[in-house]
Write an enzyme that holds these catalytic residues in place. Structure first.
Site, PDB file in Angstrom:
ATOM      1  N   GLU A 192      99.547   7.305  40.366  1.00 18.66           N
ATOM      2  CA  GLU A 192      99.096   6.277  39.415  1.00 18.66           C
ATOM      3  C   GLU A 192      99.601   4.887  39.771  1.00 18.66           C
ATOM      4  OE1 GLU A 192      99.787   7.555  35.380  1.00 18.66           O
ATOM      5  OE2 GLU A 192      98.221   9.067  35.522  1.00 18.66           O
TER       6      GLU A 192
ATOM      7  N   GLU B 138      96.447  16.098  37.125  1.00 22.76           N
ATOM      8  CA  GLU B 138      97.006  16.115  35.764  1.00 22.76           C
ATOM      9  C   GLU B 138      95.865  16.187  34.767  1.00 22.76           C
ATOM     10  OE1 GLU B 138      99.788  12.935  34.737  1.00 22.76           O
ATOM     11  OE2 GLU B 138     100.613  12.979  36.772  1.00 22.76           O
TER      12      GLU B 138
END
Ligand code: BGP
Length: 471
Positions: A166, A371
């Site tokens: 991220e 995720e």
């Protein structure tokens, strides 16, 4: 679209679950580990810090045995850079190297594929002190050298690698860059410079990966999710396209095409955010794109147009962790079609199918969900029962959409739920739980750290055993 016939998951589909070092390991000062930006960031007195976490550092055998019992085919975890290089560069810490050898060997023993995130938010604090960290160009070589060390040390057993987790969040969360100060716009400007360095570092690392003749696949784990227009008004549709650009696609365009798209260049220029770019940087990115993508997906968003005014001129941002409103671009609004979690994240399984389609349309890379999950206030009942039917339902609906995306023609390597066990949430401590395995501790009461299988544990075990047929 609907299809006339539906195929099942491929027999090699990687069913998995994920964690990140700083959120599970604890032992932040043990066995020679150096400090990361997470260890030194200002503490929120209302929630726990990350110093003990799920104490995975002292429970790896037990935790891997639970993974094996569940039937995991892949386990995604991150390596704490400062366990390997306490200062981020320079001397290696053998105790840290050994810890991950033990973890990887335990996984392999149970036929669980390790999926390694090279760096998941816990950047070495020493690099910030040495030269400012990611905002300096010096950061590029230190990241590459660290990754090369991991390839040489663990590459005989690890085939799947995630470069940076991220990156878009790191860019926008000053403490994760080791930045202090209050000037939001200056921090954003520095963030875009850091972003550029991270992209060059990623490309150089992928180059090293190829030069070493590494088997397997490598790519970033990106937070990417659809931004829907709040209505069919063309202004809202434009706002959603712009939001996709400045939240997600700007970064993917760099990683995969080595370009600042024409519209993103304009966006940066008008705000004085354009980073320093050296000759050859973009060529390098073009030449060494990822060979797979990790996708982190929790929710979608809806936006409407946010016309600039005198009060809110172009570029004005509601100061928040992630962009929620920017004058002249977009504003996030509630999506009335969707339910939300207790933390207001709108639950959108179809959005996952759309996200995977969008990513594949644009970047044509095989993907793995790295995720996906729901944070909730789980309750431990007598006899060690946790009835997390809401988690089962969230995961079930999302897995169904992964299957539909596969039927649409998107190549999917696997699916990792977030998270294998309860861990310390990025912003909400222990009360926001994600795991299949309950960790018996609270924010400020460590209790006995007992591992307890939730209802979702048994459910996912069946999903894996049936290769996704029994949902
Ligand atoms: C992602 C991070 C994870 C994890 C997850 C859930 O952004 O990669 O590390 O924290 O979000 O977020 P939170 O813990 O804030 O609910």
């Amino acid at each position: 679209m609907e299809h006339k016939a539906y195929t099942s998951f491929d027999s090699g589909f990687l069913w998995g679950a994920a964690t990140a070092s700083f959120q599970v390991e604890g032992a932040v000062k043990e066995d020679g580990k150096g400090l990361s930006v997470i260890d030194v960031m200002p503490k929120n007195p209302a929630i726990t810090d990350f110093s003990v976490a799920a104490d995975h550092y002292h429970h790896i055998e037990e935790d891997v045995a639970l993974m094996a019992e569940m039937g995991l085919k892949v386990y995604r975890f991150s390596i704490a850079w400062t366990r390997i290089f306490p200062k981020g560069n320079g001397e290696v810490n053998q105790a840290g190297v050994d810890f991950y050898n033990r973890l990887i060997d335990a996984l392999i023993k149970h036929q669980i594929e390790p999926l390694v995130t090279i760096y998941h938010f816990d950047y070495p604090q020493s690099l910030v002190e040495q030269y400012g960290g990611w905002i300096s160009r010096e950061s590029i070589e230190d990241y590459r050298a660290y990754a090369e060390f991991l390839f040489k040390t663990y590459g005989d057993r690890v085939k799947y690698w995630l470069t940076i987790n991220e990156q878009d969040h790191v860019v926008r969360i000053p403490s994760r860059l080791g930045l202090t100060g209050e000037d939001h716009y200056e921090q954003l400007r520095l963030g875009y410079q850091a972003n550029h360095h991270m992209c060059v570092a990623t490309a150089l690392t992928i180059k090293t990966f190829h030069e070493l003749g590494m088997e397997g696949k490598i790519g970033p784990a990106v937070s990417y999710s659809m931004v829907h227009p709040a209505s069919s008004h063309p202004d809202d549709i434009l706002a959603s396209k712009d939001a996709m650009l400045i939240k997600h696609n700007y970064l993917m365009d760099l990683h995969c095409h080595g370009e600042y798209s024409y519209s993103f260049q304009r966006y940066l220029e008008e705000r004085n955010f354009t980073p320093a770019i050296e000759d050859g940087d973009l060529e390098l990115m073009k030449k060494y794109p990822p060979t797979m993508l990790g996708v982190n997906y929790y929710f979608s968003e809806a936006v409407r147009a946010f016309p600039a005014t005198e009060e809110f001129p172009i570029g004005y941002q509601k100061k928040s962790l992630l962009p929620e409103a920017e004058a002249g671009v977009f504003e996030v609004v509630k999506n009335e079609n969707l339910a939300a979690t207790d933390w207001g994240w709108e639950i959108d399984p179809v959005g996952l199918r759309l996200t995977l389609r969008e990513l594949y349309d644009r970047y044509k890379l095989p993907m793995i969900i790295t995720e996906n999950g729901i944070g909730a206030y789980d309750k431990l009942e007598d006899e060690d029962i946790v009835r997390d039917d809401y988690r089962i339902s969230y995961l079930r609906e999302h897995i169904k959409q992964v299957k539909l995306a596969i039927n649409d023609g998107v190549p999917m390597l696997g699916y990792c739920a977030w998270s294998f066990m309860d861990l310390v949430s990025g912003r909400n401590g222990m009360e926001k739980r994600y795991g299949f395995v309950y960790i018996n501790r609270e924010d400020f009461d460590f209790k006995d750290m007992r591992r307890i299988k939730k209802d979702s544990f048994y459910w996912y075990q069946k999903v894996i055993a049936s290769n996704g047929e029994d949902l």
